[in-house]
Motif scaffolding. Structure first.
Motif, mmCIF file in Angstrom:
data_model
loop_
_atom_site.group_PDB
_atom_site.id
_atom_site.type_symbol
_atom_site.label_atom_id
_atom_site.label_comp_id
_atom_site.label_asym_id
_atom_site.label_seq_id
_atom_site.Cartn_x
_atom_site.Cartn_y
_atom_site.Cartn_z
ATOM 1 N N CYS A 113 0.890 -1.323 -0.110
ATOM 2 C CA CYS A 113 0.128 0.064 -0.015
ATOM 3 C C CYS A 113 0.737 1.353 0.056
ATOM 4 N N ASP A 114 2.075 1.028 -0.320
ATOM 5 C CA ASP A 114 3.003 2.137 -0.301
ATOM 6 C C ASP A 114 3.198 2.788 1.069
ATOM 7 N N GLN A 115 2.908 2.220 2.019
ATOM 8 C CA GLN A 115 3.143 2.638 3.468
ATOM 9 C C GLN A 115 4.633 2.308 3.891
ATOM 10 N N THR A 116 5.439 3.365 4.299
ATOM 11 C CA THR A 116 6.752 2.927 4.672
ATOM 12 C C THR A 116 7.069 2.495 6.523
ATOM 13 N N LYS A 117 7.754 1.512 6.337
ATOM 14 C CA LYS A 117 7.775 1.178 7.895
ATOM 15 C C LYS A 117 9.411 1.335 8.004
ATOM 16 N N VAL A 118 9.847 1.238 9.343
ATOM 17 C CA VAL A 118 11.141 1.262 9.751
ATOM 18 C C VAL A 118 11.681 0.051 10.238
ATOM 19 N N PHE A 119 12.608 -0.895 9.669
ATOM 20 C CA PHE A 119 12.933 -2.272 10.246
ATOM 21 C C PHE A 119 14.320 -2.083 10.811
ATOM 22 N N GLN A 120 14.567 -3.184 11.423
ATOM 23 C CA GLN A 120 16.121 -3.307 12.176
ATOM 24 C C GLN A 120 16.622 -4.854 11.855
ATOM 25 N N ALA A 121 17.566 -4.965 11.483
ATOM 26 C CA ALA A 121 18.213 -6.357 10.929
ATOM 27 C C ALA A 121 19.630 -6.224 11.759
ATOM 28 N N LYS A 122 19.857 -7.341 12.186
ATOM 29 C CA LYS A 122 21.131 -7.587 12.941
ATOM 30 C C LYS A 122 21.803 -8.685 11.826
ATOM 31 N N VAL A 123 22.967 -8.359 11.710
ATOM 32 C CA VAL A 123 23.749 -9.216 10.757
ATOM 33 C C VAL A 123 25.332 -9.402 11.090
ATOM 34 N N CYS A 124 25.668 -10.835 11.035
ATOM 35 C CA CYS A 124 26.899 -11.064 11.469
ATOM 36 C C CYS A 124 27.754 -11.432 10.344
ATOM 37 N N ASN A 125 28.991 -11.020 10.615
ATOM 38 C CA ASN A 125 30.055 -11.146 9.375
ATOM 39 C C ASN A 125 31.421 -11.790 10.108
ATOM 40 N N VAL A 126 31.454 -12.961 10.342
ATOM 41 C CA VAL A 126 32.740 -13.525 10.813
ATOM 42 C C VAL A 126 33.883 -13.426 9.984
ATOM 43 N N LEU A 127 34.823 -13.004 10.222
ATOM 44 C CA LEU A 127 36.068 -13.168 9.168
ATOM 45 C C LEU A 127 36.254 -14.376 8.730
ATOM 46 N N GLY A 141 7.383 -0.820 18.285
ATOM 47 C CA GLY A 141 6.369 0.305 18.386
ATOM 48 C C GLY A 141 5.465 0.868 17.086
ATOM 49 N N GLN A 142 5.838 0.026 15.974
ATOM 50 C CA GLN A 142 5.261 0.060 14.738
ATOM 51 C C GLN A 142 4.053 -0.972 14.523
ATOM 52 N N GLN A 143 2.922 -0.680 13.890
ATOM 53 C CA GLN A 143 2.039 -1.717 13.504
ATOM 54 C C GLN A 143 2.008 -1.834 11.978
ATOM 55 N N VAL A 144 1.593 -3.023 11.523
ATOM 56 C CA VAL A 144 1.508 -3.029 10.075
ATOM 57 C C VAL A 144 0.111 -3.020 9.602
ATOM 58 N N GLU A 145 -0.556 -2.276 8.789
ATOM 59 C CA GLU A 145 -1.791 -2.383 8.245
ATOM 60 C C GLU A 145 -1.831 -2.110 7.067
ATOM 61 N N CYS A 146 -2.793 -2.609 6.116
ATOM 62 C CA CYS A 146 -2.761 -2.371 4.604
ATOM 63 C C CYS A 146 -4.416 -2.311 4.605
ATOM 64 N N ASP A 147 -4.960 -1.275 4.399
ATOM 65 C CA ASP A 147 -6.487 -1.360 4.604
ATOM 66 C C ASP A 147 -7.199 -1.734 3.418
ATOM 67 N N LYS A 151 -5.041 -5.066 -2.091
ATOM 68 C CA LYS A 151 -3.497 -4.896 -1.732
ATOM 69 C C LYS A 151 -3.130 -5.670 -0.567
ATOM 70 N N ARG A 152 -4.103 -6.179 0.316
ATOM 71 C CA ARG A 152 -3.644 -6.741 1.614
ATOM 72 C C ARG A 152 -2.701 -7.973 1.237
ATOM 73 N N VAL A 153 -1.837 -8.255 2.189
ATOM 74 C CA VAL A 153 -0.707 -9.060 2.207
ATOM 75 C C VAL A 153 -1.591 -10.450 2.789
ATOM 76 N N VAL A 154 -1.688 -11.471 2.299
ATOM 77 C CA VAL A 154 -2.206 -12.654 3.017
ATOM 78 C C VAL A 154 -0.889 -13.473 3.566
ATOM 79 N N LYS A 155 -1.003 -13.776 4.877
ATOM 80 C CA LYS A 155 0.189 -14.208 5.562
ATOM 81 C C LYS A 155 0.302 -15.710 5.222
#
Length: 174
Positions: A113-127, A141-147, A151-155
């Motif tokens: 629905c072109d709504q932007t959301k902020v994500f966080q990712a933790k990525v490990c890179n062992v030498l 603190g965010q909710q995902v809604e697509c009214d 366009k609703r995403v079916v899980k």
């Protein structure tokens, strides 16, 4: 010590800075640290998202590198959650350096629905090893809604990624 010191610079002792950075890391799980409060160098620092390469081990720029990691993380999230978010841009990244690197990447993605959301990712890179995506999640603190129903995403059913079994299926083991 790093940077220039002026009258507006915080006046913490190195021990106070150490305690403060550790408190911020614990509180935000590594994603939200105010580095402007520190004069000391730590093994936890901000990545500079510029069009330059600060690594001798990769050929892409830092901005492209963290963008690629975020795209991989949101692709894993979409597969796991049955969603269809698209990567937009990296907001910031923090780096923990030890016997490899752990990246704490905060990025923006948009839903169908072109709504932007902020994500966080933790990525490990062992030498000398491959990159491992520890997790990707919506920033708390965010909710995902697509009214719009069209366009609703079916899980899809959630699967345990380690065994590829559905999580809601109970197996008897004798």
């Amino acid at each position: 010590m790093r940077g220039k010191e002026d009258d507006a610079s915080p006046k913490y002792t190195p021990r106070e800075e150490y305690d403060l950075i550790n408190e911020q890391i614990r509180k935000s799980q590594g994603f939200d640290v105010d580095f402007s409060k520190f004069r000391c160098l730590f093994d936890f620092y901000p990545a500079f998202l510029v069009e330059e390469n600060h690594s001798t081990m990769r050929t892409e720029t830092d901005r492209l590198y963290f963008g690629r990691l975020a795209k991989e993380a949101i692709a894993d999230y979409n597969t796991r959650e049955g969603t269809s978010f698209e990567f937009v841009e990296v907001e910031k990244a923090n780096v923990y350096s030890n016997s490899g690197y752990i990246y704490f990447i905060t990025f923006v993605a948009k839903d169908p629905c072109d709504q932007t959301k902020v994500f966080q990712a933790k990525v490990c890179n062992v030498l000398c090893r491959e990159i491992e995506h520890s997790f990707c999640r919506l920033k708390p603190g965010q909710q995902v809604e697509c009214d719009e129903d069209s366009k609703r995403v079916v899980k899809k059913p959630r699967y345990n990624t380690r065994s590829n079994k559905r999580e809601d299926v109970i197996t008897n083991v004798s």
